[in-house]
Design a protein around this motif. Structure first.
Motif, mmCIF file in Angstrom:
data_model
loop_
_atom_site.group_PDB
_atom_site.id
_atom_site.type_symbol
_atom_site.label_atom_id
_atom_site.label_comp_id
_atom_site.label_asym_id
_atom_site.label_seq_id
_atom_site.Cartn_x
_atom_site.Cartn_y
_atom_site.Cartn_z
ATOM 1 N N VAL A 5 0.860 -1.189 0.000
ATOM 2 C CA VAL A 5 0.000 0.000 0.000
ATOM 3 C C VAL A 5 0.890 1.232 0.000
ATOM 4 C CG1 VAL A 5 -1.855 -1.196 1.227
ATOM 5 C CG2 VAL A 5 -0.140 0.068 2.535
ATOM 6 N N ARG A 6 0.290 2.364 -0.275
ATOM 7 C CA ARG A 6 1.118 3.573 -0.318
ATOM 8 C C ARG A 6 0.321 4.782 0.141
ATOM 9 N NH1 ARG A 6 -2.435 6.367 -2.861
ATOM 10 N NH2 ARG A 6 -2.724 6.149 -5.074
ATOM 11 N N LEU A 7 1.069 5.764 0.657
ATOM 12 C CA LEU A 7 0.519 7.093 0.884
ATOM 13 C C LEU A 7 1.117 7.938 -0.222
ATOM 14 C CD1 LEU A 7 -1.029 8.993 2.924
ATOM 15 C CD2 LEU A 7 1.249 9.727 3.623
ATOM 16 N N ALA A 8 0.271 8.761 -0.859
ATOM 17 C CA ALA A 8 0.782 9.556 -1.985
ATOM 18 C C ALA A 8 0.558 11.045 -1.749
ATOM 19 C CB ALA A 8 0.100 9.105 -3.276
ATOM 20 N N PRO A 9 1.237 11.622 -0.766
ATOM 21 C CA PRO A 9 0.975 13.037 -0.456
ATOM 22 C C PRO A 9 1.512 13.996 -1.508
ATOM 23 C CG PRO A 9 2.800 12.223 0.879
ATOM 24 C CD PRO A 9 2.284 11.047 0.097
ATOM 25 N N SER A 10 0.765 15.079 -1.710
ATOM 26 C CA SER A 10 1.256 16.163 -2.567
ATOM 27 C C SER A 10 1.914 17.170 -1.635
ATOM 28 C CB SER A 10 0.091 16.847 -3.281
ATOM 29 O OG SER A 10 -0.685 15.874 -3.934
ATOM 30 N N PRO A 11 3.185 17.503 -1.870
ATOM 31 C CA PRO A 11 3.863 18.408 -0.924
ATOM 32 C C PRO A 11 3.536 19.877 -1.182
ATOM 33 C CG PRO A 11 5.395 17.639 -2.580
ATOM 34 C CD PRO A 11 4.082 16.997 -2.909
ATOM 35 N N ILE A 41 5.901 10.645 -3.212
ATOM 36 C CA ILE A 41 5.707 12.093 -3.150
ATOM 37 C C ILE A 41 5.178 12.555 -4.502
ATOM 38 C CG2 ILE A 41 6.922 14.304 -2.926
ATOM 39 C CD1 ILE A 41 6.655 12.881 -0.263
ATOM 40 N N GLU A 42 3.967 13.088 -4.507
ATOM 41 C CA GLU A 42 3.332 13.514 -5.766
ATOM 42 C C GLU A 42 3.602 14.993 -5.995
ATOM 43 O OE1 GLU A 42 -0.716 11.939 -6.046
ATOM 44 O OE2 GLU A 42 0.290 10.099 -6.687
ATOM 45 N N ASP A 43 4.772 15.247 -6.565
ATOM 46 C CA ASP A 43 5.246 16.626 -6.695
ATOM 47 C C ASP A 43 5.183 17.124 -8.129
ATOM 48 O OD1 ASP A 43 7.105 14.875 -7.648
ATOM 49 O OD2 ASP A 43 8.846 15.951 -6.896
ATOM 50 N N LEU A 191 -0.666 14.475 -16.287
ATOM 51 C CA LEU A 191 -1.537 14.911 -15.181
ATOM 52 C C LEU A 191 -1.914 13.779 -14.224
ATOM 53 C CD1 LEU A 191 -3.751 17.498 -17.057
ATOM 54 C CD2 LEU A 191 -2.012 17.914 -15.309
ATOM 55 N N TYR A 192 -2.479 14.210 -13.092
ATOM 56 C CA TYR A 192 -2.709 13.356 -11.933
ATOM 57 C C TYR A 192 -3.200 11.921 -12.208
ATOM 58 C CZ TYR A 192 -5.054 11.416 -7.910
ATOM 59 O OH TYR A 192 -5.497 10.543 -6.959
ATOM 60 N N ASN A 193 -4.369 11.774 -12.837
ATOM 61 C CA ASN A 193 -4.925 10.415 -12.929
ATOM 62 C C ASN A 193 -4.015 9.459 -13.700
ATOM 63 O OD1 ASN A 193 -7.494 10.246 -11.500
ATOM 64 N ND2 ASN A 193 -8.103 11.922 -12.866
ATOM 65 N N VAL A 195 -0.653 9.731 -14.066
ATOM 66 C CA VAL A 195 0.600 9.413 -13.365
ATOM 67 C C VAL A 195 0.356 8.481 -12.185
ATOM 68 C CG1 VAL A 195 1.940 11.433 -14.040
ATOM 69 C CG2 VAL A 195 0.543 11.564 -12.039
ATOM 70 N N VAL A 196 -0.792 8.629 -11.531
ATOM 71 C CA VAL A 196 -1.091 7.768 -10.386
ATOM 72 C C VAL A 196 -1.183 6.310 -10.844
ATOM 73 C CG1 VAL A 196 -2.917 7.146 -8.738
ATOM 74 C CG2 VAL A 196 -2.194 9.508 -8.961
ATOM 75 N N VAL A 197 -1.838 6.105 -11.956
ATOM 76 C CA VAL A 197 -1.998 4.741 -12.466
ATOM 77 C C VAL A 197 -0.624 4.153 -12.834
ATOM 78 C CG1 VAL A 197 -2.888 3.426 -14.435
ATOM 79 C CG2 VAL A 197 -4.368 5.040 -13.229
ATOM 80 N N ILE A 209 -5.632 2.868 -0.785
ATOM 81 C CA ILE A 209 -6.483 3.302 0.331
ATOM 82 C C ILE A 209 -6.363 4.813 0.408
ATOM 83 C CG2 ILE A 209 -6.886 3.078 2.824
ATOM 84 C CD1 ILE A 209 -5.103 0.447 2.612
ATOM 85 N N ARG A 210 -7.453 5.529 0.179
ATOM 86 C CA ARG A 210 -7.386 6.998 0.188
ATOM 87 C C ARG A 210 -8.763 7.569 0.511
ATOM 88 N NH1 ARG A 210 -6.026 7.166 -6.233
ATOM 89 N NH2 ARG A 210 -7.942 6.185 -6.960
ATOM 90 N N GLY A 211 -8.814 8.893 0.659
ATOM 91 C CA GLY A 211 -10.054 9.555 1.064
ATOM 92 C C GLY A 211 -11.155 9.434 0.017
ATOM 93 N N ASP A 213 -12.886 11.562 -1.285
ATOM 94 C CA ASP A 213 -12.904 12.612 -2.308
ATOM 95 C C ASP A 213 -12.243 12.135 -3.600
ATOM 96 O OD1 ASP A 213 -10.724 12.521 -0.578
ATOM 97 O OD2 ASP A 213 -10.156 14.612 -0.874
ATOM 98 N N HIS A 214 -11.649 10.944 -3.572
ATOM 99 C CA HIS A 214 -11.000 10.427 -4.782
ATOM 100 C C HIS A 214 -11.856 9.396 -5.530
ATOM 101 C CE1 HIS A 214 -7.126 12.396 -4.642
ATOM 102 N NE2 HIS A 214 -7.080 12.201 -3.345
ATOM 103 N N ILE A 215 -13.125 9.196 -5.102
ATOM 104 C CA ILE A 215 -13.930 8.133 -5.733
ATOM 105 C C ILE A 215 -14.065 8.322 -7.251
ATOM 106 C CG2 ILE A 215 -16.266 7.148 -5.889
ATOM 107 C CD1 ILE A 215 -16.426 7.140 -2.940
#
Ligand code: GLU
Length: 476
Positions: A5-11, A41-43, A191-193, A195-197, A209-211, A213-215
């Motif tokens: 699993v991962r946490l992907a914070p934007s700094p 780190i999603e920078d 862009l975001y979607n 790069v995340v994939v 696993i995330r909030g 708001d990302h559904i």
């Protein structure tokens, strides 16, 4: 299968409590499954991403005890892989360049709104002919890359928190932009979607696993996984953290970043405990006060609530006080030491400091209370009216003088904790006053007033008087 699993914070800011809670749920799930907890780190937002925020995020996670199991991935270092994925989609005809200008898109949306429709991209450049493309290029137009979304497509997944979820392609706002504008044939910033994939797949993430708001992003990302021929991970969307009015906890609520809580004197143990309770319900019979290690074996998504989690200050304060009250005076002093030094207080011997910690500990809720409560012991408090009156009561100054005299003559090593109270009684008796009166007099002499914290354990009190002999002499 090893769970990853991962946490992907934007700094783009300091570690937010919502991000920290997401980190915690990821960590708990990874530990429960003997898997790996990773960080990316999603920078990619170059303007808003800051090195100091990255540092703050790592520091906050470490403070909470949530350190990653592998070297963190930095998204901006993987831009070539992101562009390669976009190129693949272009080559397969699953993505295309859209030359619509901002003002054209603006007009399109205004028109849709005027017709009472929800604004969405109308896929106008989906099937441009070569001649049309050439004409746009000649005009010097820049283009984004858009990923084709079939309006009829149904996107379904079994969310580990919310159960089966179903989205329709038509609800996703039209063909999706996956790269920023570029005025050459080069692909613009991905862009975001997209790069995340690409990155979740590269990191072999098994559970995202995330909030909640990302559904909607999840629905879009599932389409991208399919188009790129990648394995689709499991998804779990956790509830948002709400303020007392039921709105998303925001800057307006005063504290949102883990820093803020830390600065106010919350302990990492209480924060981690409380954040677990924000959205996860304890199994029957389990106490609400626990360490996160104790939760690991119980952590399941069935116990994660679907409804938003209301932030409850009383509960957090209660947990924090419980943590502080569970510490020995030695541990509490260790925690308070730096705060006292910051006040530029000269700390007398360690035993005295520990006695003070023992005295004030039970009335503390926040670590910072340990400064407020200790202040009168370090800074000369003004002698208030009531205090002065108390020192004028018959026999009081004699009793205090006699006690100081006793401490002057008696080697400190001979005074142990058990006989402290006896000494106070005997000194009072020797000058013919009640012990209670001597204690009140000491309070007036030390604190300058009659209210305030308990003086100290008898022994600590004696140690303090011994330390403060000069000051007390001048007051009586
Ligand atoms: N960078 C995103 C955020 O901070 C996280 C996205 C994700 O977890 O996929 O909200």
């Amino acid at each position: 299968m090893t769970v990853r699993v991962r946490l992907a914070p934007s700094p783009t800011g300091t570690l937010h409590i919502g991000t920290a809670r997401t980190a915690l749920f990821n960590w708990l799930f990874a530990r429960n499954k003997q898997g790996k907890f990773l960080i990316r780190i999603e920078d990619t937002d170059k303007e808003r991403s800051k090195a100091e925020h990255i540092e703050n995020i790592f520091e906050g996670l470490k403070w909470l005890g949530l350190t990653p199991d592998e070297r963190p991935i930095v998204q901006s270092e993987r831009i070539e892989a992101h562009k390669a994925a976009i190129k693949l989609l272009l080559d397969k005809g699953l993505a295309y360049r859209c030359y619509a200008s901002e003002s054209e898109l603006e007009a399109m949306r205004a028109n849709q709104i005027a017709q009472g429709k929800a604004p969405k991209y109308d896929n106008r450049h989906r099937d441009l002919s070569n001649a049309e493309i050439d004409a746009f290029k000649k005009e010097g137009r820049s283009a984004v890359v858009r990923f084709r979304i079939n309006d009829q497509e149904e996107i379904v997944w079994n969310d580990l928190v919310r159960g089966p979820l179903k989205w329709k392609g038509s609800d996703l706002g039209g063909d999706m932009v996956i790269s920023r504008r570029s005025s050459t044939d080069e692909i613009g910033d991905p862009l975001y979607n997209l790069v995340v994939v690409v990155d979740d797949s590269y990191m072999e993430i098994t559970h995202v696993i995330r909030g909640e708001d990302h559904i909607a992003n999840t629905a879009k990302q599932i389409l991208l996984y399919k188009a790129l021929g990648l394995v689709i991970p499991n998804f779990a969307h956790t509830p948002l953290i709400l303020n007392s009015e039921g709105r998303k906890l925001s800057k307006r609520d005063g504290v949102t970043s883990i820093n803020d809580f830390r600065e106010k004197g919350y302990t990492p143990q209480a924060m981690a405990n409380y954040m677990t309770l924000l959205g996860w319900s304890v199994p029957e019979g389990m106490n609400e006060r626990f360490s996160i290690e104790e939760v690991v074996s119980f952590f399941t998504f069935e116990r994660v609530n679907k409804a938003g989690a209301k932030f409850d200050w009383d509960k957090l304060n209660w947990l924090n006080s419980q943590v502080i009250h569970s510490w020995t005076p030695e541990v509490l002093f260790d925690e308070l030491k730096n705060l006292w030094v910051k006040e530029e207080w000269e700390l007398p011997d360690k035993d005295w400091c520990i006695s003070l910690a023992e005295l004030i500990g039970p009335s503390m809720t926040l670590l910072n209370d340990g400064v407020t409560e200790a202040r009168p012991f370090f800074e000369e408090p003004p002698l208030e009216e009531q205090g002065r009156a108390q020192l004028e009561v018959d026999g009081v100054t004699e009793a205090i003088k006699s006690l100081i005299g006793y401490l002057d003559q008696t080697p400190w090593d001979g005074i142990d904790k058990n006989i402290g109270i006896q000494i106070l009684s005997e000194v009072a008796k020797s000058v013919g006053v009640k012990k209670g009166l001597l204690m009140k007099g000491l309070r007036a002499a030390l604190l300058g007033k009659m209210q305030g914290p308990d003086l100290m354990t008898a022994w600590g009190l004696l140690a303090r008087i011994r330390q403060d002999r000069q000051r007390l002499r001048s007051r009586i």
